[in-house]
Design an enzyme around this catalytic site. Structure first.
Site, short mmCIF file in Angstrom:
data_model
loop_
_atom_site.label_atom_id
_atom_site.label_comp_id
_atom_site.label_asym_id
_atom_site.label_seq_id
_atom_site.Cartn_x
_atom_site.Cartn_y
_atom_site.Cartn_z
N ARG A 95 0.81 -0.70 -2.56
CA ARG A 95 2.19 -0.75 -3.06
C ARG A 95 2.49 -2.18 -3.47
O ARG A 95 2.11 -3.12 -2.78
CB ARG A 95 3.17 -0.34 -1.96
CG ARG A 95 3.08 1.10 -1.53
CD ARG A 95 3.82 2.02 -2.43
NE ARG A 95 5.25 1.69 -2.54
CZ ARG A 95 6.06 2.23 -3.47
NH1 ARG A 95 5.57 3.07 -4.35
NH2 ARG A 95 7.34 1.90 -3.51
N ILE A 96 3.24 -2.33 -4.57
CA ILE A 96 3.74 -3.65 -4.93
C ILE A 96 5.05 -3.85 -4.19
O ILE A 96 5.94 -3.00 -4.24
CB ILE A 96 3.95 -3.75 -6.45
CG1 ILE A 96 2.58 -3.64 -7.16
CG2 ILE A 96 4.62 -5.07 -6.80
CD1 ILE A 96 2.67 -3.59 -8.67
N ASN A 111 -2.88 -10.59 2.43
CA ASN A 111 -3.49 -9.45 1.74
C ASN A 111 -4.95 -9.76 1.45
O ASN A 111 -5.37 -10.93 1.44
CB ASN A 111 -2.76 -9.19 0.41
CG ASN A 111 -3.32 -8.00 -0.35
OD1 ASN A 111 -3.54 -6.94 0.22
ND2 ASN A 111 -3.57 -8.20 -1.63
N HIS A 113 -7.78 -8.93 -1.55
CA HIS A 113 -7.91 -8.42 -2.91
C HIS A 113 -9.39 -8.43 -3.27
O HIS A 113 -10.07 -9.44 -3.04
CB HIS A 113 -7.10 -9.30 -3.88
CG HIS A 113 -7.17 -8.85 -5.29
ND1 HIS A 113 -6.45 -7.78 -5.78
CD2 HIS A 113 -7.90 -9.31 -6.34
CE1 HIS A 113 -6.73 -7.61 -7.07
NE2 HIS A 113 -7.61 -8.52 -7.42
N THR A 145 2.86 -13.73 -2.07
CA THR A 145 4.09 -14.33 -2.60
C THR A 145 4.62 -13.38 -3.68
O THR A 145 4.02 -12.34 -3.97
CB THR A 145 3.78 -15.69 -3.28
OG1 THR A 145 2.89 -15.43 -4.39
CG2 THR A 145 3.11 -16.64 -2.29
C1 GRF Z 1 -10.58 -2.59 -0.51
O1 GRF Z 1 -11.43 -2.77 -1.62
C2 GRF Z 1 -9.56 -3.71 -0.48
O2 GRF Z 1 -10.05 -4.88 -1.09
C3 GRF Z 1 -8.42 -3.16 -1.27
O3 GRF Z 1 -8.36 -1.80 -0.86
C4 GRF Z 1 -9.72 -1.32 -0.73
C5 GRF Z 1 -9.83 -0.28 0.35
O4 GRF Z 1 -9.58 -0.89 1.57
N1 GRF Z 1 -7.21 -3.87 -0.99
P1 GRF Z 1 -9.61 -0.05 2.98
O5 GRF Z 1 -10.94 0.65 3.09
O6 GRF Z 1 -8.48 0.98 2.92
O7 GRF Z 1 -9.41 -1.10 4.03
#
Ligand code: GRF
Length: 201
Positions: A95-96, A111, A113, A145
């Site tokens: 979600r943003i 977070n 990424h 941020t």
């Molecule tokens: C991962 O690639 C992470 O970098 C991104 O969501 C993907 C799934 O993450 N934010 P998870 O298995 O739900 O922790």
């Protein structure tokens, strides 16, 4: 005992790695911190069962049940405030978040990424790296941020992009590194916060 809360949307594999590390590396004993709750915006998030099995409080706030993004974010903020979290960890949380939410948790909102930011912010990072001919890819842990995917970088992990890679094979290679990177980045954050002058979390 201080609280960390983790937000997920899907498989929760990063959350699971963080929970496992918090136990194996004795965060409660060393930093006075526990993973207090896992919250998802999706009831079908597989990570909820993983968290529940670890005895961690879980909750679902379904974003579709709210009239606006702001209403959802306000409800999520109120739920999280109940834990007075020293850290809110976004782990596959798709979600943003609104500027108000981000500023409310400023300095304690992080977070992960799946790219080497600032390259490839946004979605489909692995396919974009392959299409661009990148020889390396990876993941970034960063402070959240208002500028999506562009907060101060806390840690990164690098993996090679192999000639036969697909988005799926590259994603799997990056995810393996995420499961090491995120727990370590959080532990480093806790350690710095714990040892800072007047070092209470
Ligand atoms: C991962 O690639 C992470 O970098 C991104 O969501 C993907 C799934 O993450 N934010 P998870 O298995 O739900 O922790």
């Amino acid at each position: 005992m201080k609280n960390i809360v983790i937000l997920i949307s899907g498989s929760g594999s990063n959350m699971a790695a963080i929970v496992q590390t918090s136990v194996q590396h004795r965060w409660a004993e060393r930093f006075g911190v526990r993973i207090a709750a896992v919250v998802s915006n999706r009831a079908d998030s597989e990570g909820l069962a993983l968290a529940k099995a670890q005895g961690i409080a879980v909750a679902v706030l379904d974003h579709k049940a709210y009239p606006t993004r702001e209403a959802f974010d306000a409800a999520l903020q109120a739920h999280l405030d109940g834990y007075v979290p020293v850290l809110v960890v976004l782990a596959g949380f798709m979600r943003i978040l609104s500027a108000d939410f981000v500023s409310h948790f400023a300095g304690r909102l992080i977070n992960i990424h799946p790219s080497l930011l600032p390259a490839f912010s946004g979605l489909h990072t692995h396919q974009r790296a392959i299409d661009t001919g990148c020889q390396f890819a990876g993941a970034t842990v960063h402070q959240v941020t208002a500028d999506l995917d562009h907060g101060p970088i806390l840690a990164q992990a690098v993996v090679p992009v192999l000639p036969q890679d697909t988005a799926a094979t590259l994603a799997a290679r990056v995810l393996t590194q995420e499961h090491l990177l995120y727990p370590q980045a959080i532990e480093d954050w806790l350690s710095r916060a714990h040892s800072a002058p007047g070092g209470h979390l």
